[in-house]
Design a protein around this motif. Structure first.
Motif, PDB file in Angstrom:
ATOM      1  N   ARG A 123       0.855  -1.187   0.000  1.00 17.49           N
ATOM      2  CA  ARG A 123       0.000   0.000   0.000  1.00 17.49           C
ATOM      3  C   ARG A 123       0.893   1.239   0.000  1.00 17.49           C
ATOM      4  N   GLN A 124       0.669   2.119  -0.949  1.00 21.15           N
ATOM      5  CA  GLN A 124       1.614   3.190  -1.244  1.00 21.15           C
ATOM      6  C   GLN A 124       1.774   4.197  -0.100  1.00 21.15           C
ATOM      7  N   ARG A 125       0.699   4.719   0.401  1.00 24.11           N
ATOM      8  CA  ARG A 125       0.786   5.876   1.292  1.00 24.11           C
ATOM      9  C   ARG A 125       1.491   5.564   2.615  1.00 24.11           C
ATOM     10  N   ARG A 128       5.337   4.588   1.885  1.00 24.30           N
ATOM     11  CA  ARG A 128       6.159   5.729   1.440  1.00 24.30           C
ATOM     12  C   ARG A 128       6.398   6.710   2.585  1.00 24.30           C
ATOM     13  N   ALA A 129       5.396   6.934   3.407  1.00 21.89           N
ATOM     14  CA  ALA A 129       5.582   7.824   4.561  1.00 21.89           C
ATOM     15  C   ALA A 129       6.628   7.250   5.514  1.00 21.89           C
ATOM     16  N   ASP A 370       8.156  10.966  -2.096  1.00 20.87           N
ATOM     17  CA  ASP A 370       7.381   9.953  -1.375  1.00 20.87           C
ATOM     18  C   ASP A 370       6.211  10.552  -0.606  1.00 20.87           C
ATOM     19  N   VAL A 371       6.462  11.665   0.113  1.00 18.37           N
ATOM     20  CA  VAL A 371       5.409  12.226   0.966  1.00 18.37           C
ATOM     21  C   VAL A 371       4.507  13.175   0.179  1.00 18.37           C
ATOM     22  N   ASN A 374       3.282  11.397  -3.521  1.00 23.64           N
ATOM     23  CA  ASN A 374       2.550  10.131  -3.480  1.00 23.64           C
ATOM     24  C   ASN A 374       1.657   9.949  -2.260  1.00 23.64           C
ATOM     25  N   VAL A 375       1.923  10.666  -1.175  1.00 26.90           N
ATOM     26  CA  VAL A 375       1.051  10.567  -0.008  1.00 26.90           C
ATOM     27  C   VAL A 375       0.043  11.707   0.010  1.00 26.90           C
ATOM     28  N   ILE A 376       0.546  12.938  -0.076  1.00 28.51           N
ATOM     29  CA  ILE A 376      -0.354  14.095  -0.018  1.00 28.51           C
ATOM     30  C   ILE A 376      -1.129  14.264  -1.320  1.00 28.51           C
ATOM     31  N   ARG A 377      -0.409  14.241  -2.455  1.00 30.46           N
ATOM     32  CA  ARG A 377      -1.054  14.445  -3.762  1.00 30.46           C
ATOM     33  C   ARG A 377      -1.509  13.146  -4.411  1.00 30.46           C
ATOM     34  N   ARG A 378      -1.301  12.019  -3.763  1.00 31.66           N
ATOM     35  CA  ARG A 378      -1.761  10.701  -4.238  1.00 31.66           C
ATOM     36  C   ARG A 378      -1.286  10.373  -5.663  1.00 31.66           C
TER      37      ARG A 378
END
Length: 531
Positions: A123-125, A128-129, A370-371, A374-378
């Motif tokens: 799972r990416q988020r 990556r975080a 990564d953050v 890919n996490v904030i902006r998906r």
């Protein structure tokens, strides 16, 4: 006798500063000219994968040959003898681990950061975080070592002995380093590393040839004189002067060796370099060139360290401004006067600037890619905005490096790096190996491995003799340590493997077999690499 040797050792502060400024201006010009554009993420993070194996191999060796190698290991050998050389043995062996287990597979699987590989089939988020958090902590600790080296070198070479003066000059070094990253990105940083690594290899090689010749090309004569100028005497040439006196010190040595071997092969700023070449073939070529560069350097630094003991003396080194880190500059002044000291000082400053620039780039890339992306902006971030976030992160990381360097000023840089390596080996290596080789590994195992290794290592460092309880601790005058080992790798690295295993076994969400199959094909063949 000690004060007389140490007092004039700074040579000419004006000349030292002039040589350093010349190097800075030349490299800034090269960075500006080499960097025609840094608009895309590939340009900024991986230099468009445009470097050859030779170029990247030399730059990669520059990442390994940091201030810890040049200043810290030469000083550790000069003061502690054989035990100091164990640092360099660990670094060379670590490179073989990186080559055999991680390097090529990582290059074929990811794009810019280790988070790309760790999150490939997870799972990416959350993954990556976690990868970004680990990268930021590891790079910060590694930066402490480099900036501490800058402080010690400044004290010796520019005759600045006040904490305020050293803090001001460390700030200047940090500002230049951030400028390299902001303007040059990976391409500019790589060229700085190539120049620095070449200068460093040439300098230590010529010094080594001269020093061996000074003793009639007789290593026994050199070593005999070294034992005569060290309080350790014959023990300078034997294992156990620093590690081995007690059962705890022997365990500490095992822990240090484990951290050196496993941590170096999982440093974020080193592994990022595999993305700067266009093919897996060039990645393998990078490894070959880097390996030869490192072997040459560490054989030379062994001669430099023992020569510093023989010609300068352990007591003079310990009591000089900068302490153990001053061994190589003091030796340069002894054999070549003000001019050679100026050259060596420029190379040492270049080493610090280049490595910290690489660390800053790795940290900013991890946060932005990564953050933010890919996490904030998906995964839907605009490349220009991602690069802009990376640059802003570089400024923030640079500020933290300056503050940390001021706090850690005076510590042996090789020792500080060993703590960063323990963190890397605990948080990154188990996760990378499980991801690349274990089919069943899943998201829960990844998070348990990263946070279990990182958290346990941080806690053990905080309550170890490295931070408090001894005269050489980072914080003196207090004692709140309860963990007996200076380096926690012996406990935190196996714990990370156990956490990753248990997190996977007890998870209710199995891994994705299709994603694992895709990853395995890509890792082995390079098909789809960089996409």
């Amino acid at each position: 006798m000690t004060s007389q040797l140490a007092a004039p050792a700074a040579g000419s502060p004006t000349l030292n500063l002039s040589v350093f400024l010349v190097f800075v201006f030349i490299t800034l010009f090269i960075v500006y000219k080499a960097t025609t554009r840094n608009q895309t993420t590939s340009d900024y993070y991986a230099a468009g994968s445009a470097f050859t194996g030779l170029q990247n191999g030399v730059a990669m060796s520059g990442d390994f040959l940091s201030a810890a190698s040049f200043l810290g290991i030469s000083g550790a050998i000069a003061v502690h003898g054989y035990d100091g050389f164990l640092y360099s043995v660990g670094w060379v062996v670590a490179w073989l681990v990186a080559l055999l287990l991680i390097g090529e597979r990582l290059r074929n699987t990811g794009r810019f950061t280790m988070g790309d590989v760790m999150a490939f089939r997870m799972r990416q988020r959350p993954v990556r975080a976690a990868a970004a958090n680990a990268t930021l902590v590891i790079t910060f600790f590694y930066m402490l070592a480099q900036m501490a080296g800058a402080g010690g070198l400044i004290a010796l070479l520019l005759d600045v002995h006040t904490r305020a003066g050293q803090a001001l000059l460390i700030t200047g070094v940090g500002i230049v380093m951030v400028f390299y990253v902001l303007v040059g990105g990976m391409k500019g940083t790589t060229w700085v590393q190539i120049i620095k690594a070449s200068l460093l290899l040439v300098s230590v090689t010529f010094m080594t040839v001269f020093l061996i010749g000074k003793f009639g090309f007789n290593l026994s004569s050199l070593l005999e004189q070294a034992t005569q100028h060290s309080p350790l005497g014959e023990k300078l040439l034997q294992p156990g002067s620093s590690y081995g006196a007690t059962s705890i010190s022997r365990l500490d040595f095992v822990s240090l060796a484990l951290s050196l071997v496993l941590g170096t092969s999982s440093l974020p700023h080193v592994l990022m370099r595999f993305y700067t070449v266009p093919t897996a073939k060039e990645a393998r070529s990078s490894v070959v060139w880097c390996s030869w560069s490192m072997v040459t350097f560490y054989l030379a630094i062994l001669i430099v360290g023992y020569s510093a003991t023989a010609l300068v003396g352990s007591d003079a080194i310990v009591h000089a401004p900068g302490g153990e880190n001053s061994a190589a500059p003091l030796l340069a002044f002894h054999i070549g006067g003000v001019v050679l000291l100026g050259i060596v000082s420029a190379v040492a400053f270049a080493t610090i600037l280049a490595v910290v620039a690489g660390l800053t780039l790795a940290a900013s890339a991890s946060f932005a890619h990564d953050v933010y992306a890919n996490v904030i902006r998906r995964g839907k971030a605009d490349p220009r905005s991602e690069v802009r976030v990376a640059r802003l992160t570089a400024i923030a990381v640079g500020f933290l490096a300056i503050v940390g360097g001021i706090v850690a000023d005076g510590q042996n840089v090789a020792f500080l790096v060993s703590l960063a390596l323990a963190l890397a080996a605990s948080a990154n290596l188990p996760t990378m190996l499980y991801t690349l080789y274990w089919k069943r590994f899943n998201t829960s195992g990844t998070l348990w491995s990263i946070y279990g290794g990182l958290g346990s290592c941080l806690v053990l460092i905080l309550f170890s003799p490295a931070v408090s309880g001894t005269s050489t601790s980072i914080v003196t005058g207090v004692d709140f340590h309860w963990f007996p080992l200076t380096n926690p790798g012996l406990v935190s690295i196996p714990l990370s493997f156990v956490c990753g295993f248990l997190g996977t076994v007890f998870s209710r969400h199995p891994g994705d077999p299709d994603k694992h199959a895709e990853m395995e094909v890509r890792a082995l063949t390079g098909i789809g690499a960089g996409s």
